[in-house]
Enzyme design. Structure first.
Site, PDB file in Angstrom:
ATOM      1  CG  HIS A 200      54.172  42.977  12.417  1.00 53.31           C
ATOM      2  ND1 HIS A 200      55.317  43.618  12.045  1.00 53.31           N
ATOM      3  CD2 HIS A 200      53.832  43.508  13.607  1.00 53.31           C
ATOM      4  CE1 HIS A 200      55.648  44.513  12.967  1.00 53.31           C
ATOM      5  NE2 HIS A 200      54.763  44.446  13.931  1.00 53.31           N
ATOM      6  CD  GLU A 441      34.038  33.293  52.633  1.00 46.42           C
ATOM      7  OE1 GLU A 441      33.840  32.703  51.569  1.00 46.42           O
ATOM      8  OE2 GLU A 441      35.145  33.736  52.965  1.00 46.42           O
ATOM      9  CG  ASP A 465      33.312  28.943  51.489  1.00 42.52           C
ATOM     10  OD1 ASP A 465      33.362  27.693  51.494  1.00 42.52           O
ATOM     11  OD2 ASP A 465      34.237  29.662  51.077  1.00 42.52           O
ATOM     12  CB  CYS A 512      32.018  37.786  44.994  1.00 42.54           C
ATOM     13  SG  CYS A 512      32.512  37.192  46.608  1.00 42.54           S
TER      14      CYS A 512
HETATM   15  C1  PEP Z   1      32.468  32.032  48.065  1.00 40.92           C
HETATM   16  O1  PEP Z   1      32.706  31.337  49.039  1.00 40.92           O
HETATM   17  O2  PEP Z   1      31.334  32.197  47.593  1.00 40.92           O
HETATM   18  C2  PEP Z   1      33.575  32.709  47.374  1.00 40.92           C
HETATM   19  C3  PEP Z   1      33.367  33.593  46.429  1.00 40.92           C
HETATM   20  O3  PEP Z   1      34.839  32.377  47.699  1.00 40.92           O
HETATM   21  P1  PEP Z   1      35.570  31.032  47.259  1.00 40.92           P
HETATM   22  O4  PEP Z   1      34.701  30.350  46.232  1.00 40.92           O
HETATM   23  O5  PEP Z   1      36.889  31.440  46.738  1.00 40.92           O
HETATM   24  O6  PEP Z   1      35.649  30.272  48.541  1.00 40.92           O
HETATM   25 MG    MG Z   2      34.600  31.428  50.081  1.00 41.54          MG
END
Ligand code: PEP
Ligand code: MG
Length: 551
Positions: A200, A441, A465, A512
Site C-alpha cells: 500500500h 506499404e 516499409d 502508422c
Molecule cells: C510500416 O511498415 O510502416 C509499419 C508500420 O509496419 P512495421 O514497421 O511493423 O513493418
Molecule cells: Mg510494415
C-alpha cells in the site's frame, strides 16, 4: 559514490539531499514495561475481560485515527488513496483477526499488547509464506495495523516525520500512514530496504506521483541525512554521493521529465484540431498489448496499430486461439468504445520463428513475409482470424492486413474469412465481423490503391516499409543512413495519391509508420487530408501540440 539497485515501485527521476529515517525517527519505541505494568502479580492472573475491554477501546481509537487518515488521503491523493485506509479499518473488523487476539488473551492469560503482537506476527507470517506478491504486501498491512493497535494500547502518539527541506526519503520501511503524514511537497522520492511493489505504501507513492524504489539492499548505518542522492525510478537504482557529471545528467533528465509532464497536463483532454478547425484522429501504436495503459495515459484516441506478431515471437509454438482471444479481448475492453486496429501476423523479414518452417532467404525483406506467410500457413491465419472475430464482440475492433500488393490478395483473404465465419457459425460461437483495412506499404499497393479502396474499409499507410521499397533502401542497413530521406517526395506523393483514391470511395486513410510522428510533416499530411496519425504513445501529446498550432 554508493550505488544500489532495487525494484521500481514508481517511475521518475529525482535528485536532492537524503533524509535517512531510522526506526526511532518514525516509531516511538514500545515501552518494555507497558505490558508488565498491566499484568497482575504472578500469584494472580491478568483479568481477560479487562484486557478485552482495553483491546476494544484501542480498536475504537485506531478506527478513528484511520478515519482521519482516510479523509486526509481522499483530499490529497483521491478516493483510491482513501481506500487503503478503509481496507485497514476493515482489518479491524475482521473476526478472524480479532478472535485470534481475544483467544490468546483468554487462553494464555496474557495482556492485550502481547496478544496483539503475537496475532499480528502470526498472520503476517502466514501471508508472507504464501509466496504471492499480493499476499506478501497484505502481510505488511497486518503488521501496520497491529503496530497501530499496540500504539493505542500504550497510548503512544503517532508522530509524523517532519521534513525540513525537499528530500529523498530513505528508510528501512514505511507504513502508508507514515508516508501520508509527511509533507508531500517536501518528498522528492522514496527509497526503502523492505517493501513490495504492490504494498500500500508503494501504491500511495504512485498516487502521489513520486518516484519510489523498494527492496533496495542498503545498509542504513552507512548512510547519512544530507548526503546527495539520485533516484532513478525508471532503471530502479539509487546513487548516494554521485559525482558532478551524474548530477548534471540527472538534472537534465529531471528537466526533460518536467517538460513532458507539463505538456501532458496542458494537452490532455484537448482535441486534435487545427486553428482552422480541422480535426484529425491521433492513435497509438502498440506491441503485443502491454502498452495499452501507456496509450491511455497519453490520451490516445484509439489504437492505430497493434503489431500482433509480438504475441508470436520468442516462443517454441504459436499462440493458441484462446490465448490470442484473451489478449485481443483485454486490449479491446481496456480501450472501451475507442477504435482498436489489430494487424494480423506480420512475420518474416526481421521477425522470425522456427515453427513457421520458412526457408532461409537471400532477401528476406522481399521474401515470404506478412500476408504471404498467412497464405502459406492458412492454419495459423485462420486461428488468428477466429480469435479476432470472437474478440470483436468486446469492443471496437478493426482488422488490418500487412504487405498487400494486389486486389487478388484481398479477395483471397475474404475467402478465408468466409470459411472462418462459417466455422464459427456452425460452432454457434459469438462473433462479429469488424472493419477490414489494408496496410499500404508497397509501391504496388499504392499504384492499385484505386482498386483496393473499393475492396477495403480503410487504409493505413506503413511508411517504414513504403519508404524501404520505394527508395530501394533496406530499413535495417545502418550504412545507408545518409541515403535515407524520411520525407522523400516520392513517398509523400504516394501518400497523397493513396489518400485521394481512398477518399474518392469514401474510405479513411491513416499513417502508422514512423513518419506519422514527424511534426515537420504534420501540416503536409493535414493538407493531403489524412484522417488519422498513429504514433508511439509518448509521441501523441507532442503531435497534438503541433496539430493545434497549424492554421
Ligand atoms: C510500416 O511498415 O510502416 C509499419 C508500420 O509496419 P512495421 O514497421 O511493423 O513493418
Ligand atoms: Mg510494415
Amino acid at each position: 559514490m554508493i550505488r544500489f539497485v532495487g525494484k521500481s515501485a514508481h517511475k521518475g527521476i529525482a535528485a536532492g539531499p537524503a533524509a535517512v529515517l531510522r526506526e526511532e525517527d518514525l516509531r516511538p519505541e514500545r515501552s518494555k514495561n507497558a505490558c508488565q505494568d498491566r499484568k497482575a502479580p504472578p500469584d494472580r492472573k491478568t483479568d481477560p475481560e479487562e484486557e478485552i475491554r482495553k483491546l476494544e477501546q484501542a480498536v475504537r481509537t485506531a478506527k478513528e485515527q484511520l478515519g482521519s487518515l482516510c479523509q486526509k488521503a481522499a483530499l490529497e491523493v483521491g478516493k483510491n488513496g482513501a481506500a487503503i485506509f478503509e481496507a485497514h479499518q476493515m482489518i479491524l473488523e475482521d473476526e478472524n483477526y480479532l478472535n485470534a487476539i481475544c483467544e490468546r488473551i483468554r487462553t494464555e492469560q496474557t495482556c492485550a499488547q502481547d496478544a496483539v503482537a503475537a496475532a499480528g506476527e502470526h498472520f503476517s507470517k502466514m501471508f508472507l509464506g504464501m509466496d504471492d506478491d499480493y499476499m506478501e504486501a497484505r502481510a505488511a498491512d497486518i503488521k501496520d495495523i497491529s503496530e497501530r493497535l499496540l500504539r493505542c494500547l500504550d497510548e503512544r502518539e503517532e508522530k509524523g516525520f517532519v521534513l525540513t527541506e525537499p528530500s529523498v526519503i530513505v528508510a528501512e520501511d514505511l507504513t502508508p500512514a507514515e508516508t501520508l503524514l509527511m509533507d508531500r511537497k517536501k518528498i522528492l522520492a522514496f527509497v526503502t530496504v523492505c517493501g513490495f511493489v504492490n504494498s500500500h505504501t508503494a501504491i500511495l507513492a504512485r498516487m502521489m506521483n513520486i518516484p519510489a524504489l523498494v527492496a533496495v539492499p542498503m545498509d542504513l548505518s552507512k548512510l547519512r541525512t544530507g548526503m546527495k542522492a539520485i533516484v532513478d525510478g525508471i532503471n530502479g537504482e539509487v546513487i548516494f554521493e554521485p559525482d558532478e557529471v551524474l548530477i548534471g545528467k540527472a538534472e537534465q533528465r529531471i528537466r526533460e521529465e518536467k517538460e513532458k509532464a507539463a505538456l501532458l497536463m496542458e494537452m490532455k483532454g484537448r482535441e486534435n484540431r487545427t486553428l482552422s478547425g480541422r480535426k484529425i484522429e491521433v492513435y497509438a501504436n502498440i506491441g503485443g498489448g502491454g502498452e495499452v495503459e501507456q496509450a491511455l495515459e497519453n490520451d490516445a484516441g484509439g489504437i492505430g496499430l497493434m503489431r500482433s506478431e509480438f504475441l508470436y515471437l520468442g516462443r517454441e509454438t504459436p499462440p493458441a486461439e484462446e490465448e490470442q482471444f484473451l489478449a485481443y479481448r483485454t486490449v479491446l475492453e481496456k480501450m472501451g468504445d475507442k477504435r482498436v486496429i489489430i494487424r494480423t501476423l506480420d512475420m518474416g523479414a526481421d521477425k522470425g520463428a522456427d515453427y513457421l518452417g520458412t526457408v532461409r532467404e537471400e532477401n528476406p525483406a522481399l521474401g515470404c513475409r506478412g500476408i504471404r506467410i498467412c497464405f502459406r500457413r492458412p492454419d495459423l491465419f485462420k486461428t488468428q482470424l477466429r480469435a479476432l472475430l470472437r474478440a470483436s464482440v468486446y469492443g471496437n475492433l478493426s482488422i488490418l492486413y500487412p504487405m498487400i500488393t494486389a486486389t487478388a490478395e484481398v479477395m483471397r483473404i475474404y475467402q478465408i474469412l468466409e470459411e472462418v465465419k462459417e466455422e464459427l457459425r456452425k460452432e454457434q460461437a459469438a462473433y462479429t465481423v469488424p472493419e477490414q483495412g489494408i496496410m499500404i506499404e508497397t509501391p504496388a499497393a499504392v499504384m492499385v490503391s484505386d482498386e483496393l479502396a473499393r475492396k477495403a474499409d480503410f487504409f493505413s499507410v506503413g511508411t517504414n516499409d513504403l519508404t524501404q521499397y520505394t527508395l530501394a533502401l533496406d530499413r535495417r542497413n545502418g550504412n545507408l543512413a545518409d541515403f535515407y530521406d524520411p520525407g522523400h517526395k516520392a513517398v509523400l506523393r504516394m501518400i497523397k495519391m493513396v489518400t485521394e483514391n481512398a477518399h474518392r470511395c469514401g474510405k479513411r486513410v491513416g499513417i502508422c509508420g514512423e513518419m506519422a510522428a514527424d511534426t515537420a510533416l504534420t501540416e503536409e499530411f493535414l493538407k493531403m487530408g489524412i484522417d488519422e496519425l498513429s504514433v508511439s504513445p509518448s509521441l501523441i501529446l507532442p503531435l497534438r501540440k503541433r496539430i493545434r498550432e497549424i492554421s
